[in-house]
Enzyme design. Structure first.
Site, PDB file in Angstrom:
ATOM      1  CG  HIS A 139     -12.686 -24.778  24.327  1.00 15.40           C
ATOM      2  ND1 HIS A 139     -14.026 -24.964  24.102  1.00 15.40           N
ATOM      3  CD2 HIS A 139     -12.465 -23.450  24.121  1.00 15.40           C
ATOM      4  CE1 HIS A 139     -14.582 -23.807  23.779  1.00 15.40           C
ATOM      5  NE2 HIS A 139     -13.663 -22.876  23.793  1.00 15.40           N
ATOM      6  CD1 TRP A 178     -28.288 -21.101  23.371  1.00 12.89           C
ATOM      7  CD2 TRP A 178     -27.954 -22.475  21.630  1.00 12.89           C
ATOM      8  NE1 TRP A 178     -29.519 -21.473  22.885  1.00 12.89           N
ATOM      9  CE2 TRP A 178     -29.337 -22.308  21.824  1.00 12.89           C
ATOM     10  CE3 TRP A 178     -27.511 -23.292  20.596  1.00 12.89           C
ATOM     11  CZ2 TRP A 178     -30.280 -22.947  21.002  1.00 12.89           C
ATOM     12  CZ3 TRP A 178     -28.440 -23.926  19.778  1.00 12.89           C
ATOM     13  CH2 TRP A 178     -29.814 -23.755  19.980  1.00 12.89           C
ATOM     14  NE  ARG A 225     -20.260 -16.874  11.594  1.00 15.38           N
ATOM     15  CZ  ARG A 225     -20.713 -17.413  10.465  1.00 15.38           C
ATOM     16  NH1 ARG A 225     -20.894 -16.659   9.416  1.00 15.38           N
ATOM     17  NH2 ARG A 225     -20.952 -18.712  10.369  1.00 15.38           N
ATOM     18  CE  LYS A 226     -24.707 -15.924   7.551  1.00 16.20           C
ATOM     19  NZ  LYS A 226     -24.694 -16.702   6.303  1.00 16.20           N
TER      20      LYS A 226
HETATM   21  P1  A3P Z   1     -21.677 -19.181  13.925  1.00 17.39           P
HETATM   22  O1  A3P Z   1     -20.325 -18.555  13.747  1.00 17.39           O
HETATM   23  O2  A3P Z   1     -21.883 -20.365  13.024  1.00 17.39           O
HETATM   24  O3  A3P Z   1     -22.791 -18.211  13.800  1.00 17.39           O
HETATM   25  P2  A3P Z   1     -18.894 -20.676  20.732  1.00 17.39           P
HETATM   26  O4  A3P Z   1     -19.948 -20.139  21.621  1.00 17.39           O
HETATM   27  O5  A3P Z   1     -18.500 -22.083  21.051  1.00 17.39           O
HETATM   28  O6  A3P Z   1     -17.752 -19.747  20.606  1.00 17.39           O
HETATM   29  O7  A3P Z   1     -19.568 -20.811  19.287  1.00 17.39           O
HETATM   30  C1  A3P Z   1     -19.963 -19.674  18.564  1.00 17.39           C
HETATM   31  C2  A3P Z   1     -21.034 -20.105  17.597  1.00 17.39           C
HETATM   32  O8  A3P Z   1     -22.261 -20.288  18.320  1.00 17.39           O
HETATM   33  C3  A3P Z   1     -21.314 -19.035  16.548  1.00 17.39           C
HETATM   34  O9  A3P Z   1     -21.753 -19.754  15.396  1.00 17.39           O
HETATM   35  C4  A3P Z   1     -22.429 -18.246  17.197  1.00 17.39           C
HETATM   36  O10 A3P Z   1     -23.180 -17.480  16.307  1.00 17.39           O
HETATM   37  C5  A3P Z   1     -23.241 -19.383  17.824  1.00 17.39           C
HETATM   38  N1  A3P Z   1     -24.072 -18.918  18.953  1.00 17.39           N
HETATM   39  C6  A3P Z   1     -23.745 -18.043  19.938  1.00 17.39           C
HETATM   40  N2  A3P Z   1     -24.782 -17.854  20.767  1.00 17.39           N
HETATM   41  C7  A3P Z   1     -25.787 -18.619  20.303  1.00 17.39           C
HETATM   42  C8  A3P Z   1     -27.135 -18.834  20.748  1.00 17.39           C
HETATM   43  N3  A3P Z   1     -27.631 -18.202  21.797  1.00 17.39           N
HETATM   44  N4  A3P Z   1     -27.895 -19.675  20.032  1.00 17.39           N
HETATM   45  C9  A3P Z   1     -27.412 -20.333  18.945  1.00 17.39           C
HETATM   46  N5  A3P Z   1     -26.143 -20.165  18.480  1.00 17.39           N
HETATM   47  C10 A3P Z   1     -25.351 -19.315  19.146  1.00 17.39           C
END
Ligand code: A3P
Length: 321
Positions: free
Chosen positions: A134, A71, A288-289
């Site tokens: 990270h 995000w 995911r969510k």
């Molecule tokens: P969840 O597994 O709780 O749904 P990263 O990008 O650091 O790998 O983190 C992934 C997490 O961010 C996942 O959380 C994913 O669903 C959520 N995510 C990815 N894209 C997103 C967006 N555009 N807006 C909000 N959350 C997002």
């Protein structure tokens, strides 16, 4: 040889033999500068620290895994790209033709994993250059070599980051989402002996960095992006040196950027439904969510208490997780 051990130089092997070492289900880990890495990632961290040549205008997007990195990358690209018109070479917006991870590479997972001297022009074509990591702040700083470039950190509720890691790892390993996996992951997560170390040490390194030098490090929270998205995106744009003008705000541009970068929109794009990273990770596993508080449905009261007790011990840092 384990996949996580490849591309490790003799010099790094000697270094590893002097470091604390452990093993998890994915491979061998060692503790370097207070953080745990698989051996090949440690090599990439060292490659980055030794060889990266920062430019003053570089922007580094940092996070603990599963904190909303995708995000943050999307929002930063959308903010910076808003000045550009489509060209013959790039007829459509980059976020419509590539995943945010394809646009903004990780230093230690993409660029420096297989080579100590990557061709940076292949990895980051944007201007200013956008990179991600990270690694904790003190480790990143060694590679930035006093450059004034900007660092944005996105922090997320630790319990949600843990649950997200559980789902991601099961998907990555193509295994069932079993509670036994969560239980073993929970133990290593709380002890800190897991990839990228202890969540709290990681977040604190950036929190302190943002207090020491707020022009250099911006500390954002996933939950605040959810509750007050316009305020946070404007803060991000201002920090990146390209604040929204009054006209842009009045034209609804901030809302358009939020809509473009929403999980609903990004996860529905063809590229994100079918594409993969160069390491063969499905782009769709990054979505995911995207909710706050999903942990409440999945952590046991005992797990919740244990995390709360760790948080309690850390009080005094002025930072509320
Ligand atoms: P969840 O597994 O709780 O749904 P990263 O990008 O650091 O790998 O983190 C992934 C997490 O961010 C996942 O959380 C994913 O669903 C959520 N995510 C990815 N894209 C997103 C967006 N555009 N807006 C909000 N959350 C997002």
């Amino acid at each position: 040889m384990n996949l996580r051990d490849d591309n490790v130089s003799e010099e790094t092997k000697t270094l590893i033999s002097s470091l604390p070492r452990e093993q998890d289900s994915q491979g061998k880990l060692c503790k370097f500068q207070g953080c745990w890495y698989y051996y090949n990632t440690l090599q990439a961290v060292i490659n980055f620290q030794t060889n990266f040549k920062p430019q003053d205008t570089d922007i580094i997007l940092a996070s603990f895994p599963k904190s909303g990195t995708t995000w943050l990358k999307a929002l930063s690209v959308a903010i910076l790209e808003r000045y550009k018109q489509p060209t013959d070479d790039h007829p459509i917006h980059p976020l419509l033709s590539d995943n945010p991870h394809g646009i903004v590479p990780f230093f230690e997972i993409d660029m420096y994993l297989k080579t100590s001297t990557p061709d940076l022009t292949k990895f980051s074509t944007s201007s200013p250059r956008l990179f991600s990591t990270h690694m904790p702040l003190h480790t990143v700083k060694e590679g930035l070599k006093d450059s004034p470039c900007k660092v944005v950190y996105l922090c997320r509720n630790v319990k949600d980051a843990l649950i997200s890691r559980w789902y991601f790892r099961c998907k990555y390993q193509k295994s069932e989402v079993a509670r036994s996996n969560l239980e073993s992951m929970f133990e290593s997560f709380c002890s800190g002996v897991s990839f990228y170390g202890l969540f709290w040490d990681h977040a604190l390194s950036y929190w302190r960095g943002s207090l020491e030098n707020p022009k250099h490090v911006l500390f954002l929270k996933y939950e605040e992006l959810k509750t007050e998205p316009c305020v946070q995106v404007k803060k991000l744009a201002e920090f990146l040196g390209c604040p929204f003008t009054k006209e842009e705000e009045e034209s609804g541009l901030v809302i358009k950027i939020l809509e473009l970068c929403s999980i609903r929109n990004l996860s529905g794009l063809d590229v994100n439904k079918t594409g993969k990273t160069w390491m063969n990770v499905d782009y769709n596993s990054y979505f995911r969510k995207g909710e706050v508080g999903d942990w409440k449905n999945l952590l046991t009261p005992e797990m919740e208490n244990k995390i709360d007790m760790i948080i309690e011990k850390l009080k005094g840092s002025d930072f509320k997780f």
